[in-house]
Design a protein around this motif. Structure first.
Motif, PDB file in Angstrom:
ATOM      1  N   ASP A 240       0.869  -1.173   0.000  1.00 50.50           N
ATOM      2  CA  ASP A 240       0.000   0.000   0.000  1.00 50.50           C
ATOM      3  C   ASP A 240       0.907   1.224   0.000  1.00 50.50           C
ATOM      4  OD1 ASP A 240      -1.796   2.052   0.352  1.00 50.50           O
ATOM      5  OD2 ASP A 240      -2.884   1.098   2.003  1.00 50.50           O
ATOM      6  N   VAL A 241       0.893   1.976  -1.108  1.00 51.67           N
ATOM      7  CA  VAL A 241       1.781   3.138  -1.225  1.00 51.67           C
ATOM      8  C   VAL A 241       1.163   4.389  -0.615  1.00 51.67           C
ATOM      9  CG1 VAL A 241       2.930   2.215  -3.251  1.00 51.67           C
ATOM     10  CG2 VAL A 241       0.930   3.703  -3.541  1.00 51.67           C
ATOM     11  N   GLY A 242      -0.064   4.261  -0.116  1.00 56.64           N
ATOM     12  CA  GLY A 242      -0.709   5.409   0.495  1.00 56.64           C
ATOM     13  C   GLY A 242      -1.205   6.397  -0.549  1.00 56.64           C
ATOM     14  N   THR A 243      -1.127   7.693  -0.212  1.00 54.57           N
ATOM     15  CA  THR A 243      -1.602   8.745  -1.110  1.00 54.57           C
ATOM     16  C   THR A 243      -0.425   9.385  -1.834  1.00 54.57           C
ATOM     17  OG1 THR A 243      -3.520   9.208   0.293  1.00 54.57           O
ATOM     18  CG2 THR A 243      -2.846  10.925  -1.255  1.00 54.57           C
ATOM     19  N   LEU A 244      -0.476   9.376  -3.144  1.00 53.32           N
ATOM     20  CA  LEU A 244       0.553   9.983  -3.984  1.00 53.32           C
ATOM     21  C   LEU A 244      -0.028  11.223  -4.644  1.00 53.32           C
ATOM     22  CD1 LEU A 244       1.906   6.743  -5.709  1.00 53.32           C
ATOM     23  CD2 LEU A 244       2.671   7.791  -3.572  1.00 53.32           C
ATOM     24  N   VAL A 245       0.788  12.235  -4.811  1.00 57.32           N
ATOM     25  CA  VAL A 245       0.325  13.498  -5.376  1.00 57.32           C
ATOM     26  C   VAL A 245       1.154  13.846  -6.606  1.00 57.32           C
ATOM     27  CG1 VAL A 245      -0.058  15.962  -4.963  1.00 57.32           C
ATOM     28  CG2 VAL A 245      -0.408  14.307  -3.105  1.00 57.32           C
ATOM     29  N   TYR A 246       0.465  14.081  -7.711  1.00 53.51           N
ATOM     30  CA  TYR A 246       1.113  14.495  -8.956  1.00 53.51           C
ATOM     31  C   TYR A 246       0.947  15.999  -9.129  1.00 53.51           C
ATOM     32  CZ  TYR A 246       1.842  15.132 -13.986  1.00 53.51           C
ATOM     33  OH  TYR A 246       2.271  15.575 -15.207  1.00 53.51           O
ATOM     34  N   LYS A 247       2.068  16.672  -9.363  1.00 60.86           N
ATOM     35  CA  LYS A 247       2.053  18.099  -9.623  1.00 60.86           C
ATOM     36  C   LYS A 247       2.398  18.303 -11.096  1.00 60.86           C
ATOM     37  CE  LYS A 247       3.721  22.479  -7.679  1.00 60.86           C
ATOM     38  NZ  LYS A 247       2.387  22.922  -7.237  1.00 60.86           N
ATOM     39  N   PRO A 248       1.402  18.491 -11.939  1.00 54.30           N
ATOM     40  CA  PRO A 248       1.666  18.586 -13.379  1.00 54.30           C
ATOM     41  C   PRO A 248       2.414  19.865 -13.720  1.00 54.30           C
ATOM     42  CG  PRO A 248      -0.623  19.081 -12.927  1.00 54.30           C
ATOM     43  CD  PRO A 248      -0.029  18.635 -11.628  1.00 54.30           C
ATOM     44  N   PRO A 249       3.080  19.890 -14.885  1.00 57.23           N
ATOM     45  CA  PRO A 249       3.812  21.093 -15.294  1.00 57.23           C
ATOM     46  C   PRO A 249       2.895  22.322 -15.303  1.00 57.23           C
ATOM     47  CG  PRO A 249       4.344  19.259 -16.731  1.00 57.23           C
ATOM     48  CD  PRO A 249       3.208  18.813 -15.865  1.00 57.23           C
ATOM     49  N   ARG A 250       3.301  23.360 -14.592  1.00 56.76           N
ATOM     50  CA  ARG A 250       2.492  24.572 -14.512  1.00 56.76           C
ATOM     51  C   ARG A 250       3.352  25.696 -13.923  1.00 56.76           C
ATOM     52  NH1 ARG A 250      -2.462  26.719 -16.113  1.00 56.76           N
ATOM     53  NH2 ARG A 250      -3.600  24.818 -15.537  1.00 56.76           N
ATOM     54  N   ASP A 251       3.440  26.824 -14.660  1.00 55.30           N
ATOM     55  CA  ASP A 251       4.158  27.990 -14.166  1.00 55.30           C
ATOM     56  C   ASP A 251       3.229  29.143 -13.829  1.00 55.30           C
ATOM     57  OD1 ASP A 251       6.437  26.579 -14.521  1.00 55.30           O
ATOM     58  OD2 ASP A 251       7.326  27.882 -16.029  1.00 55.30           O
ATOM     59  N   GLY A 252       2.093  29.236 -14.523  1.00 54.43           N
ATOM     60  CA  GLY A 252       1.204  30.367 -14.318  1.00 54.43           C
ATOM     61  C   GLY A 252      -0.194  30.062 -14.810  1.00 54.43           C
ATOM     62  N   PRO A 253      -1.074  31.049 -14.780  1.00 50.66           N
ATOM     63  CA  PRO A 253      -2.469  30.838 -15.178  1.00 50.66           C
ATOM     64  C   PRO A 253      -2.610  30.589 -16.671  1.00 50.66           C
ATOM     65  CG  PRO A 253      -2.043  33.159 -14.846  1.00 50.66           C
ATOM     66  CD  PRO A 253      -0.807  32.449 -14.390  1.00 50.66           C
ATOM     67  N   THR A 254      -3.654  29.862 -17.026  1.00 51.90           N
ATOM     68  CA  THR A 254      -3.941  29.588 -18.431  1.00 51.90           C
ATOM     69  C   THR A 254      -4.480  30.840 -19.106  1.00 51.90           C
ATOM     70  OG1 THR A 254      -4.439  27.264 -17.974  1.00 51.90           O
ATOM     71  CG2 THR A 254      -5.331  28.190 -20.011  1.00 51.90           C
ATOM     72  N   LEU A 255      -3.803  31.289 -20.156  1.00 52.79           N
ATOM     73  CA  LEU A 255      -4.301  32.406 -20.960  1.00 52.79           C
ATOM     74  C   LEU A 255      -5.210  31.897 -22.066  1.00 52.79           C
ATOM     75  CD1 LEU A 255      -1.087  34.621 -21.210  1.00 52.79           C
ATOM     76  CD2 LEU A 255      -2.928  34.688 -19.511  1.00 52.79           C
ATOM     77  N   TRP A 256      -4.851  30.777 -22.663  1.00 56.11           N
ATOM     78  CA  TRP A 256      -5.716  30.093 -23.628  1.00 56.11           C
ATOM     79  C   TRP A 256      -5.213  28.663 -23.801  1.00 56.11           C
ATOM     80  CZ3 TRP A 256      -2.619  28.436 -27.489  1.00 56.11           C
ATOM     81  CH2 TRP A 256      -1.546  29.245 -27.897  1.00 56.11           C
ATOM     82  N   GLU A 257      -6.079  27.817 -24.341  1.00 58.31           N
ATOM     83  CA  GLU A 257      -5.723  26.420 -24.582  1.00 58.31           C
ATOM     84  C   GLU A 257      -6.453  25.917 -25.817  1.00 58.31           C
ATOM     85  OE1 GLU A 257      -6.849  24.185 -21.141  1.00 58.31           O
ATOM     86  OE2 GLU A 257      -8.884  24.989 -21.117  1.00 58.31           O
ATOM     87  N   ILE A 258      -5.858  24.933 -26.457  1.00 62.86           N
ATOM     88  CA  ILE A 258      -6.435  24.309 -27.650  1.00 62.86           C
ATOM     89  C   ILE A 258      -6.415  22.797 -27.443  1.00 62.86           C
ATOM     90  CG2 ILE A 258      -6.238  23.980 -30.148  1.00 62.86           C
ATOM     91  CD1 ILE A 258      -4.726  26.639 -30.283  1.00 62.86           C
ATOM     92  N   GLY A 259      -7.582  22.173 -27.509  1.00 62.30           N
ATOM     93  CA  GLY A 259      -7.678  20.729 -27.334  1.00 62.30           C
ATOM     94  C   GLY A 259      -7.871  20.329 -25.889  1.00 62.30           C
ATOM     95  N   THR A 260      -7.824  19.020 -25.659  1.00 57.54           N
ATOM     96  CA  THR A 260      -7.924  18.454 -24.311  1.00 57.54           C
ATOM     97  C   THR A 260      -6.740  17.516 -24.096  1.00 57.54           C
ATOM     98  OG1 THR A 260      -9.309  16.626 -25.112  1.00 57.54           O
ATOM     99  CG2 THR A 260     -10.437  18.588 -24.300  1.00 57.54           C
ATOM    100  N   PRO A 261      -6.087  17.576 -22.947  1.00 64.84           N
ATOM    101  CA  PRO A 261      -4.911  16.726 -22.713  1.00 64.84           C
ATOM    102  C   PRO A 261      -5.298  15.275 -22.419  1.00 64.84           C
ATOM    103  CG  PRO A 261      -5.312  18.130 -20.816  1.00 64.84           C
ATOM    104  CD  PRO A 261      -6.314  18.532 -21.857  1.00 64.84           C
ATOM    105  N   ASP A 262      -5.349  14.473 -23.474  1.00 68.68           N
ATOM    106  CA  ASP A 262      -5.720  13.063 -23.313  1.00 68.68           C
ATOM    107  C   ASP A 262      -4.862  12.136 -24.174  1.00 68.68           C
ATOM    108  OD1 ASP A 262      -6.614  13.712 -25.816  1.00 68.68           O
ATOM    109  OD2 ASP A 262      -8.711  13.210 -25.454  1.00 68.68           O
ATOM    110  N   ARG A 263      -3.752  12.664 -24.730  1.00 65.81           N
ATOM    111  CA  ARG A 263      -2.786  11.899 -25.525  1.00 65.81           C
ATOM    112  C   ARG A 263      -3.354  11.448 -26.862  1.00 65.81           C
ATOM    113  NH1 ARG A 263       1.718   9.663 -21.848  1.00 65.81           N
ATOM    114  NH2 ARG A 263       1.424  11.014 -20.049  1.00 65.81           N
ATOM    115  N   SER A 264      -4.352  12.131 -27.351  1.00 65.95           N
ATOM    116  CA  SER A 264      -4.985  11.784 -28.617  1.00 65.95           C
ATOM    117  C   SER A 264      -5.380  13.056 -29.340  1.00 65.95           C
ATOM    118  CB  SER A 264      -6.219  10.909 -28.370  1.00 65.95           C
ATOM    119  OG  SER A 264      -7.027  10.828 -29.515  1.00 65.95           O
TER     120      SER A 264
END
Length: 659
Positions: free
Chosen positions: A448-472
């Motif tokens: 049992d590894v307990g609770t793991l936390v992923y901190k995705p790449p992020r430096d600042g607020p989103t100004l705009w985005e195109i698409g959805t991050p789903d590897r497709s």
């Protein structure tokens, strides 16, 4: 109608199980081995171990034995010398040199056809010791096959490009193919692909049927890559003969022995009629996923077992849905029975010899939520130790994957003992997670590894985005195919990206100028072409393309650095360059260099291997008001070169620098 199918389905099961006590018999002669029960009979060559006969339900032989090249059922591989940079090398039909009966009784027979190796074979076949196993159980209308591949310390270096189990079925009988509820149809004949009946298109696998035996296929494109499947979904596929009624199905109950993780794509069944179990291949990955072995490197891996299941029905009118539903039910039974208790190789651990792991995953992205976010539906897996994201290029070891539940919890059972890293990725968030600690799974151990936390790449607020991050790239605009190049299965189908020649449609839609996307006005599902392909300017002449993203900034933080996140779903011999407000800037703000060899564009994929690039854009390069980012795919020499985007995001400077 559902009641009718259910009744026929129950009767189909009855037909496949009423002689549950039928014993397994074995006859061995000088050059053949015959294994059978009351359902079917298998005939092998001895000691080579090729299947030359499968008798079932009144058909003397389900296998084709008259093809000019490949016949029957067999294991084979493709290998190269270590200095090769190609994904195709020497074809190696694995002929056993030693035959052995591992077990023979009324309940089970297990056979071994083993090929040994010594230095005298160095140029003749791949430096591997291979043990092919076949198992038949009493009362079963099918059989199992697996193989143990071993590279010993005394063996030279080489590259393993492909390893598979193949069944060439008789073309006179098997005309209907099924691999999913919405991916099944009557198929053309192999003769339809021959010169005079078929016209080769941009590559040999794709053929336009111009004069097929059955006129209904005229004008269709046949290409085996239109029937590829991701590992996570590749559980059952096969063929149906309507006279007499026979279903021939390959069932894969586990992905632990397949390479490169759950999203790796590979071939299934295709015109031949061919049924494949792909264990190693460079498809949708290129040389990056070829297995390279050094001289003296010890390695052993078990591929399989897979189950070859045969079924029948008493009702010809409803045979197709009945046989397909029965095959799916058998698949669920095989999955629940994994790991099998009956394979006798010491290299295949039983359930009590394996371990398990569990835990909970959360996401920490303060620009999305002040609280940790439950990682719902995340892909979580164990794979051999490596760098972040290395699992998608790893094939020598075993991998074990699952998805988190609505509370972010995961549990993986039946893990082979060994040392692993824990990897994950989360739909909705970019990048890869890898827990920094190595995980040692022991026999019978529960971690049992307990609770793991992923901190995705992020430096600042989103100004705009195109698409959805789903590897497709599936959410972007996929055009209708040229009417001259249609596969009828994918007309009005959610997988329209599987149609041939969609790369040519870009120049039809953008004949003079390249794509321009305006943030706040354009919509990515309508205005962002699914792949940044090359442009055809003459018969065999192509050129690179430059796409533009136009966006507004009310103000520019002169002291800050902006971040452009480029997540790619695919890349094939591409050089992606980024420029900001100056299309001719030299050098560009960023260049990937030459990346990717997955060939997903030509092979009707919606993704290949995943790439993530993080590009710094200094405030001095931006304007208040309108700005333009130029994305240039600079390598434009061939039609299949290009990239697919998964997701693009522009971030402003960190909020702390704005205050």
């Amino acid at each position: 109608m559902q009641k009718i199918y259910f009744s026929l389905y129950i009767f189909c099961i009855y037909l496949n199980s009423f002689v549950s006590s039928a014993a397994v018999e074995l006859h061995v002669s000088d050059d053949q081995v015959v294994m059978y029960n009351d359902f079917l009979q298998l005939t092998f060559t001895k000691p080579a171990g090729h299947i030359i006969g499968i008798q079932y339900n009144g058909i003397d032989n389900l296998l084709e034995l008259h093809n000019p090249e490949l016949n029957g059922g067999f294991w084979d591989l493709n290998w190269s010398d270590p200095e090769s940079t190609q994904t195709r090398g020497k074809f190696d039909m694995i002929n056993g040199t030693n035959f052995e009966i591992i077990l023979q009784n009324e309940e089970q027979v297990e056979l071994s056809f083993k090929r040994t190796w010594d230095s005298s074979f160095e140029d003749e076949h791949s430096p591997l010791e291979i043990d092919k196993r076949f198992i038949m159980l009493s009362g079963s209308s099918g059989f199992y096959s697996y193989a143990i591949y071993e590279h010993r310390e005394d063996m030279p270096s080489f590259s393993l490009n492909e390893a598979r189990l193949v069944f060439m079925l008789t073309k006179e009988k098997f005309h209907y193919m099924a691999m999913a509820d919405n991916r099944q149809r009557f198929m053309p004949l192999p003769d339809d692909r021959l010169p005079g009946r078929g016209q080769e298109l941009a590559y040999p696998e794709a053929v336009l049927l111009v004069n097929p035996v059955e006129p209904e296929f005229t004008g269709e494109v046949d290409d085996k890559y239109q029937y590829m499947c991701e590992n996570k979904d590749n559980k059952v596929h096969g063929w149906i003969s309507l006279d007499p009624l026979v279903g021939f199905w390959q069932i894969t109950p586990s992905n632990e022995f397949r390479t490169c993780g759950p999203l790796k794509q590979d071939l299934t069944s295709h015109v031949g009629p061919v049924n494949l179990a792909m264990f190693v291949s460079a498809h949708y990955g290129g040389v990056d996923v070829v297995l390279n072995f050094k001289s003296g490197e010890p390695w052993k891996k078990v591929f399989g077992p897979v189950f070859i299941f045969l079924n029948t029905s008493s009702d010809k009118e409803n045979a197709v849905p009945v046989l397909w539903e029965n095959a799916k039910e058998q698949m669920r039974t095989e999955v629940q029975s994994w790991p099998y208790h009956f394979p006798l190789s010491e290299d295949f651990p039983q359930s009590d010899q394996r371990g398990s792991i569990s835990g909970t995953l959360l996401v920490d992205d303060s620009y999305v939520s002040n609280d940790h976010i439950l990682a719902v539906g995340a892909h979580v897996g164990l794979a051999p130790p490596g760098e972040v994201g290395s699992f998608q290029r790893e094939g020598k070891g075993y991998q074990f994957w699952t998805n988190t539940n609505d509370e972010g919890h995961f549990h993986i059972e039946n893990i082979r003992p060994g040392v692993y890293n824990l990897y994950a990725w989360f739909p909705g968030f970019i990048g890869d997670f890898r827990w920094e600690k190595l995980i040692t799974v022991t026999q019978g151990g529960s971690i049992d590894v307990g609770t793991l936390v992923y901190k995705p790449p992020r430096d600042g607020p989103t100004l705009w985005e195109i698409g959805t991050p789903d590897r497709s790239a599936a959410e972007f605009f996929v055009p209708d195919p040229d009417p001259k190049y249609i596969n009828k299965l994918y007309v009005n189908h959610p997988d329209k990206f599987r149609q041939y020649g969609l790369w040519e449609r870009y120049a039809d839609l953008y004949p003079d100028k390249d794509l321009v996307y305006t943030v706040g006005i354009s919509q990515y599902h309508k205005d962002w072409f699914y792949a940044q392909v090359t442009r055809k300017v003459d018969n065999d002449l192509y050129t690179g393309t430059t796409w533009q993203i136009k966006f507004q900034l009310e103000k520019v933080d002169q002291a800050g650095v902006y971040k452009l996140r480029l997540a790619l779903a695919s890349a094939t011999f591409s050089i992606l360059e980024v420029r900001v407000n100056d299309e001719e800037a030299n050098p560009p703000v960023f260049s990937t260099g030459s990346i990717g060899k997955d060939n997903a564009i030509a092979r009707h994929g919606i993704h290949g291997l995943y790439w993530l690039f993080n590009v710094d854009i200094h405030s001095t390069q931006l304007f208040e008001g309108e700005n333009t980012i130029f994305l240039k795919q600079a390598n434009g020499s061939k039609f299949q070169f290009g990239v697919m985007y998964d997701y693009i995001r522009l971030e402003g400077p960190a909020l702390s620098s704005e205050n």
